[in-house]
Design an enzyme around this catalytic site. Structure first.
Site, PDB file in Angstrom:
ATOM      1  CG  HIS A 167     -12.676   6.686  15.206  1.00 30.76           C
ATOM      2  ND1 HIS A 167     -11.213   7.049  14.608  1.00 30.76           N
ATOM      3  CD2 HIS A 167     -12.709   6.518  16.507  1.00 30.76           C
ATOM      4  CE1 HIS A 167     -10.623   7.422  15.776  1.00 30.76           C
ATOM      5  NE2 HIS A 167     -11.504   7.252  16.965  1.00 30.76           N
ATOM      6  CB  SER A 209     -51.831   6.781  48.288  1.00 36.83           C
ATOM      7  OG  SER A 209     -53.202   6.205  48.320  1.00 36.83           O
ATOM      8  CG  ASP A 268     -14.588  11.541  25.997  1.00 36.37           C
ATOM      9  OD1 ASP A 268     -15.199  10.793  25.379  1.00 36.37           O
ATOM     10  OD2 ASP A 268     -13.319  12.150  25.953  1.00 36.37           O
TER      11      ASP A 268
END
Length: 722
Positions: free
Chosen positions: A569, A302, A517
């Site tokens: 790949h 706080s 993507d």
């Protein structure tokens, strides 16, 4: 005094439990001490003040020349939930004897600690008036419940802000017994002038540290979610280590979970790290100087959202512990502080800034107001407090006068065929979606993206959505740090070395995030899908091409040249078919939509594709879906092609399991459901026994690319609360 019916001094008992509440109570104690004609002061010390692991902070009370009337050892060690309850119980057992002996007219209790609840309960049951400091405030954890419980026990209230005063009135407290005074610690903060602050900085952080070039870190456990708060503390320390600035780390308070947080510090070697100074306690006068001249304060104390605003020091507030507090513009909230990257970004945003000084919590004159308030208390008034309930009306119809805006993101998905823009809410709901064909040239594409985003942003206003930023999902290799598409796939032409961030940010005046993507699909699963809560998982997209994303220890892996997770790949055969990347034998060359389309055309050209119940219109190109349909209708050759494609994908997954050892693999995209069973069979046959039990599931997200693009905005955008 005589005017209010008191013919003797007011006997005031101030009970302090820890270093934090003493910083608020000490100014009042000094004020009481300066007026011996009106007040008698008794000081009771309990809680973590008396524990060596927390600095034996009762000594600072003695150093301030206060006589401690009573020391109560009330803490049951264990630092878990049960220990907190037992500590309250122990305090309740010991306090009656103390209060019977001292017989105070009024007890001053501060804040929202469990020790303070024991003090208020004891005083209330023993018919002792209670003055509660800092009631009516809202933070965001169990502290709220304790603070409001003390409010209902207290007879008088000293609050710090206008909002807190209104909250107390709303809680049916008597307005005549509420004093809006400000925070007592501000009396000291706003008068703190120390020209020799550099000696204090050097004493705690080293001789080579400069003003505004260090960090103060103070983080406490959140008792309602201890496990998460410990993980958040670990991420904070990792971010601070990476940020590479000298840092003063204060030990956490004694709440449940503090012991585990200290273990995390020691596990990471913080106490011996050259960039860190770990301490149990700093005297308040010196702490003021340290935070006043820091480059940044980070944590969930706080103090960060209250006192530090007096100096305009940048603050990063982590998690939910203080999320309801009023703050100045110097406070940046990182509510979902669940990744190191978020915290690190916040450090880069905040470190070294200087904000206007804030006086939300006080103007430096709280103590004179509080002393005047104490003098006005009439001990002849009935002790039983009254509650000011609002009148109850019959047949009240509740009308919504104001609907809060839905915090949202603009998500952009650049596919090989279509360009899509969507407004996505915090919950992952697609509020509205726009679709256009993806133009072939750079100029047309950029123009269309800007046009669609501007239209969507305007529409968002009508839909009552507040857009926080723009997230873009695109094929190819992306530098997310700069917002640049480095190299695109062959499906999107004229899309190399493209800066997407600048034109969108300049046009919309919003922050912009860009990523691959496959990575976006993984982020979508992490926030909205089956990867939520998973520490390590991999997403594989089976669409026109094959892509993916890797989440490791809750972080997205980009790689050193932003080429990580090019899972399509992975080579699964040395003499396989040619791939669009220039190699051959890649998963994409077998299992992508393009690969299946290639095989479907071969069968169709040889009149081996169509079976009974199938037809392909002359003007419709043969594609992957025709191959799948033929396989379902019993075409043996089509079934063989799909089995080979699924096997190639399965071998790729096996390689991923052996390399990354994730706990979950998510297959996404239109082909996922057709491959899932074959992939599981390959894992059973080919994978090491230690990884054969991994969960492999099909994604249940409809638009992972859009949701992933939105998640970048929704995860990383934080908003200040004023």
């Amino acid at each position: 005094m005589e005017k209010n019916g008191n013919n003797r001094k007011l006997r005031v008992c101030v009970a302090t439990c820890n270093r934090a509440d003493y910083s608020k109570l000490a100014p009042i104690m000094f004020g009481i001490k300066t007026e011996p004609a009106f007040f008698e002061l008794d000081v009771v010390v309990l809680g973590s003040h008396l524990i060596d692991d927390y600095g034996n902070t009762y000594r600072m009370i003695e150093q301030d020349d206060f006589d401690i009337n009573t020391r109560l050892h009330t803490i049951v060690r264990g630092e878990d939930e049960a220990a907190m309850v037992e500590s309250v119980g122990l305090a309740l057992v010991k306090l009656p004897d103390v209060l019977n002996r001292l017989k105070p007219d009024i007890m001053i209790v501060h804040g929202d600690r469990f020790d303070a609840l024991a003090l208020a309960t004891s005083a209330a049951l023993m018919n002792i008036r209670i003055l509660h400091i800092e009631g009516g405030e809202v933070s965001g954890t169990i502290d709220d419940s304790i603070r409001h419980a003390i409010t209902k026990l207290a007879h008088y209230h000293v609050c710090c802000t206008r909002s807190a005063e209104q909250h107390l009135i709303s809680m049916c407290e008597d307005h005549d017994r509420i004093l809006l005074a400000g925070c007592p610690s501000y009396d000291k903060l706003l008068s703190a002038k120390n020209k020799d602050y550099m000696s204090i900085i050097r004493m705690w952080l080293g001789d080579d540290v400069k003003c505004k070039d260090y960090i103060v870190a103070l983080q406490h456990p959140v008792t309602t979610d201890i496990k998460h708060s410990i993980k958040m503390f670990e991420l904070t320390l990792d971010a601070l280590i990476s940020f590479n600035k000298r840092t003063l780390v204060l030990f956490p308070n004694i709440d449940a979970g503090s012991k585990e947080m200290v273990r995390v510090m020691r596990k990471k070697g913080i106490e011996h790290h050259p960039n860190f100074r770990a301490v149990k306690h700093v005297p308040f006068d010196q702490f003021i100087q340290l935070v006043a001249h820091a480059g940044c304060m980070i944590g969930n104390s706080s103090c960060g959202v209250r006192e530090v605003g007096a100096f305009g020091t940048p603050v990063i507030n982590l998690g939910t512990r203080q999320i309801g507090r009023e703050t100045g513009e110097n406070v940046l909230h990182v509510r979902d502080a669940d990744t190191q990257d978020k915290i690190l970004q916040a450090l880069h945003l905040q470190f070294g800034k200087q904000y206007p000084c804030s006086k939300i919590y006080g103007d430096g004159n709280a103590v004179p107001r509080i002393l005047k308030f104490l003098k006005s208390i009439d001990l002849q008034e009935p002790l039983q407090k009254k509650f000011c309930f609002p009148p109850v009306k019959e047949n009240i119809s509740q009308d919504i006068d104001h609907i809060l805006e839905t915090l949202s993101a603009l998500a952009v998905d650049l596919g090989g065929t279509n360009l899509r823009v969507a407004i996505v809410s915090m919950k992952g709901e697609i509020v509205k979606k726009y679709t256009q064909f993806n133009p072939k040239t750079y100029e047309e594409r950029i123009s269309l993206i800007l046009q669609m985003c501007v239209e969507a942003a305007a529409e968002a206003v009508k839909l009552n959505c507040r857009i926080l930023g723009v997230g873009i999902s695109t094929g190819g290799r992306v530098n997310p740090q700069e917002g640049i598409v480095l190299h695109s796939t062959k499906l999107i032409q004229e899309w190399n070395s493209v800066d997407l961030r600048t034109p969108l940010s300049d046009t919309l005046h919003l922050p912009v995030w860009v990523d691959n993507d496959g990575n976006c699909a993984a982020m979508a699963e992490r926030k909205f899908g089956q990867g939520k809560g998973q520490e390590n998982f991999v997403t594989l997209i089976t669409g026109t091409g094959i892509g993916g994303g890797i989440i490791h220890q809750h972080e997205l892996i980009h790689g050193s040249s932003f080429c990580a997770a090019e899972l399509g790949h992975l080579v699964v055969s040395l003499d396989g078919p040619d791939c669009s990347c220039g190699s051959h034998g890649c998963i994409e060359a077998y299992a992508s939509g393009m690969a299946l389309q290639r095989e479907a055309k071969k069968l169709h050209d040889e009149d081996l594709l169509l079976v009974e119940g199938m037809s392909v219109p002359k003007d419709e190109p043969v594609g992957a879906l025709h191959l799948i349909q033929a396989a379902k209708l019993g075409n043996v050759k089509a079934q063989s092609i799909l089995r080979t494609a699924g096997t190639a994908l399965g071998l790729g997954v096996v390689n991923i399991l052996h390399t990354m050892n994730p706990s979950l693999v998510i297959l996404s995209g239109v082909l996922a459901s057709h491959y899932i069973h074959i992939v599981k069979d390959v894992i059973r046959q080919q994978a090491l026994s230690s990884v054969q039990d991994v969960d492999v599931v099909v994604s249940d997200l409809v638009d992972p690319a859009l949701l992933g693009a939105a998640s970048m905005v929704l995860d990383y955008t934080t908003r200040r609360i004023h």
